[in-house]
Enzyme design. Sequence first.
Site, short mmCIF file in Angstrom:
data_model
loop_
_atom_site.label_atom_id
_atom_site.label_comp_id
_atom_site.label_asym_id
_atom_site.label_seq_id
_atom_site.Cartn_x
_atom_site.Cartn_y
_atom_site.Cartn_z
N GLY A 9 -34.32 -70.37 15.89
CA GLY A 9 -33.76 -71.72 16.01
C GLY A 9 -33.27 -72.26 14.69
N ALA A 10 -32.53 -71.43 13.96
CA ALA A 10 -32.14 -71.82 12.60
C ALA A 10 -30.70 -72.30 12.52
CB ALA A 10 -32.36 -70.66 11.64
N GLY A 36 -25.61 -61.45 2.36
CA GLY A 36 -26.36 -60.57 3.26
C GLY A 36 -27.01 -61.26 4.44
N SER A 79 -46.53 -79.27 15.85
CA SER A 79 -46.17 -80.69 15.90
C SER A 79 -47.42 -81.56 15.80
CB SER A 79 -45.46 -80.98 17.22
OG SER A 79 -45.30 -82.37 17.39
N TYR A 84 -45.30 -80.27 26.10
CA TYR A 84 -44.95 -80.06 24.69
C TYR A 84 -46.21 -80.11 23.82
CZ TYR A 84 -42.70 -80.79 20.15
OH TYR A 84 -42.31 -80.67 18.84
N ALA A 109 -49.30 -79.72 24.69
CA ALA A 109 -50.20 -78.61 25.03
C ALA A 109 -49.69 -77.29 24.46
CB ALA A 109 -50.34 -78.51 26.55
N1 NAP Z 1 -37.46 -82.89 15.06
C1 NAP Z 1 -38.68 -83.37 15.14
O1 NAP Z 1 -38.90 -84.59 15.08
C2 NAP Z 1 -39.87 -82.44 15.27
C3 NAP Z 1 -41.17 -82.95 15.12
C4 NAP Z 1 -42.25 -82.10 15.24
C5 NAP Z 1 -42.07 -80.76 15.50
N2 NAP Z 1 -40.80 -80.28 15.64
C6 NAP Z 1 -40.63 -78.85 15.93
O2 NAP Z 1 -39.77 -78.29 14.97
C7 NAP Z 1 -39.02 -77.23 15.53
C8 NAP Z 1 -37.54 -77.45 15.27
O3 NAP Z 1 -37.18 -78.71 15.80
P1 NAP Z 1 -35.71 -79.35 15.57
O4 NAP Z 1 -35.81 -80.79 15.91
O5 NAP Z 1 -35.17 -78.92 14.28
O6 NAP Z 1 -34.92 -78.61 16.78
P2 NAP Z 1 -33.41 -78.74 17.24
O7 NAP Z 1 -32.57 -79.52 16.28
O8 NAP Z 1 -33.43 -79.15 18.68
O9 NAP Z 1 -32.92 -77.20 17.15
C9 NAP Z 1 -33.50 -76.26 17.98
C10 NAP Z 1 -33.07 -74.88 17.54
O10 NAP Z 1 -33.78 -73.93 18.34
C11 NAP Z 1 -32.84 -73.09 19.00
N3 NAP Z 1 -33.41 -72.69 20.27
C12 NAP Z 1 -33.89 -73.47 21.27
N4 NAP Z 1 -34.33 -72.70 22.28
C13 NAP Z 1 -34.11 -71.42 21.90
C14 NAP Z 1 -34.32 -70.17 22.53
N5 NAP Z 1 -34.84 -70.06 23.76
N6 NAP Z 1 -33.97 -69.05 21.86
C15 NAP Z 1 -33.44 -69.10 20.60
N7 NAP Z 1 -33.22 -70.27 19.96
C16 NAP Z 1 -33.55 -71.40 20.63
C17 NAP Z 1 -31.56 -73.90 19.11
O11 NAP Z 1 -30.43 -73.04 19.27
P3 NAP Z 1 -29.17 -73.52 20.19
O12 NAP Z 1 -28.73 -74.85 19.63
O13 NAP Z 1 -28.17 -72.45 20.06
O14 NAP Z 1 -29.74 -73.68 21.58
C18 NAP Z 1 -31.58 -74.60 17.75
O15 NAP Z 1 -31.16 -73.72 16.73
C19 NAP Z 1 -39.41 -77.19 17.01
O16 NAP Z 1 -40.39 -76.22 17.23
C20 NAP Z 1 -39.96 -78.58 17.26
O17 NAP Z 1 -40.89 -78.59 18.33
C21 NAP Z 1 -39.69 -81.09 15.55
#
Ligand code: NAP
Length: 251
Positions: A12-13, A54, A144, A157, A159
Site C-alpha cells: 500500500g505504498a 532501482g 492503529s 477495523y 479488531a
Molecule cells: N490514515 C490514518 O489516519 C490512519 C490511522 C491509523 C492507522 N492507519 C493505517 O495506516 C495504513 C495506511 O493508511 P493510509 O491512510 O495511508 O491508507 P490509504 O491512503 O487509504 O492508502 C491505502 C494503500 O493501500 C493500498 N491497498 C489497499 N488495499 C490493498 C490490497 N488489497 N492490496 C494491495 N494494496 C492495497 C492502496 O492501493 P490502491 O490505492 O491502488 O488501492 C493504497 O496504496 C493502514 O493500515 C491504516 O489502517 C491509518
Amino acid sequence: MDFTGKNVLITGASRGIGKATAMAFAKKGAKVGINYRSNDEDAQKTLAALPGDGHQLFKRDISQKIETKALINDFVKEFGQLDVLVNNAGISIFHEIDQVDFDHWTNAWKKTFETNLFAVANLCYWSAKAMMKTGGGHIVSVSSRGAFRGEPTKPAYGASKAALNSMSQSLAKKLAPHHIYVGVVAPGFTETEMAKETLTPAERENLLRESPFKRMAQPEEVAHAILFLASSEAAYSSGTIIDVNGASYLR
Ligand SMILES: NC(=O)c1ccc[n+]([C@@H]2O[C@H](COP(=O)([O-])OP(=O)(O)OC[C@H]3O[C@@H](n4cnc5c(N)ncnc54)[C@H](OP(=O)(O)O)[C@@H]3O)[C@@H](O)[C@H]2O)c1
C-alpha cells in the site's frame, strides 16, 4: 539510520503513510518495492518521486492469498533478497451494528480481515521463509490506535488491528532465533491525502481536539517510527508497539 544496500517492500505504498515511508527509506539509501492494488496513476507518481535508483512497482491485491506468495516471489526475483517488509496496506469500512443489515455486517468483517489480518499473516509467512534463507530481516506492520481504544463505527477495523498486534508479538518471539525482528507502529488519525479530501470541517475540528497537540499526525512522523523498527539498531525492540498518536490515547 542507514538503509544503504537494503531491499524494502512496502504494501500500500502508492499513497498516504506507505508513500511517506517509501520516500523515507529511499532517502536513507534503500531500494524500495512499492506494492499497491489498483491505482496505477498514484503508484507511478510515487515511483517517480523516490530519490535513488532501482525502485520498482509491484501491483498485487494482497487480500488474495495466491497474490501474497507471488508478491514475495516477484520481489525476491527482482531485488535478490528481502531485508525489510512493511505491512502498511489496510482498509476500513463503516458498519455500525445498530444501522447496517446483516449482509453489510458480515461483508465488512470478511473484507476487513482479508486485507488487514489474513494478508499480513500470509505475507509474514512467505517473507519469513525468504528471510530465513538469507540470515534474517525486519517485519514492521502498521496497526492503529483503534486497536486499543475501540472503533464503535468500524468494529472489524479495530479488531483486525488488535489481532495484528497480537500476531506480530507472537511472531517476534517465534522468529527471534532466526534473526527476524517484528515490530508494530500504531498511528492515531494521520493527515493523508484521503483525510484531506474526505473530512468535513466539523469532522476535522473533532479530530484536532483529540490530541493535546491539537493536530493530526503527519505521514512522515509515522514513517519515522517504521524506519526505527526496521533498523538494525532496533533489533532488541522486537515485539514492540510504538504509538504515534500525539498523546491522544494513552494505554
Ligand atoms: N490514515 C490514518 O489516519 C490512519 C490511522 C491509523 C492507522 N492507519 C493505517 O495506516 C495504513 C495506511 O493508511 P493510509 O491512510 O495511508 O491508507 P490509504 O491512503 O487509504 O492508502 C491505502 C494503500 O493501500 C493500498 N491497498 C489497499 N488495499 C490493498 C490490497 N488489497 N492490496 C494491495 N494494496 C492495497 C492502496 O492501493 P490502491 O490505492 O491502488 O488501492 C493504497 O496504496 C493502514 O493500515 C491504516 O489502517 C491509518
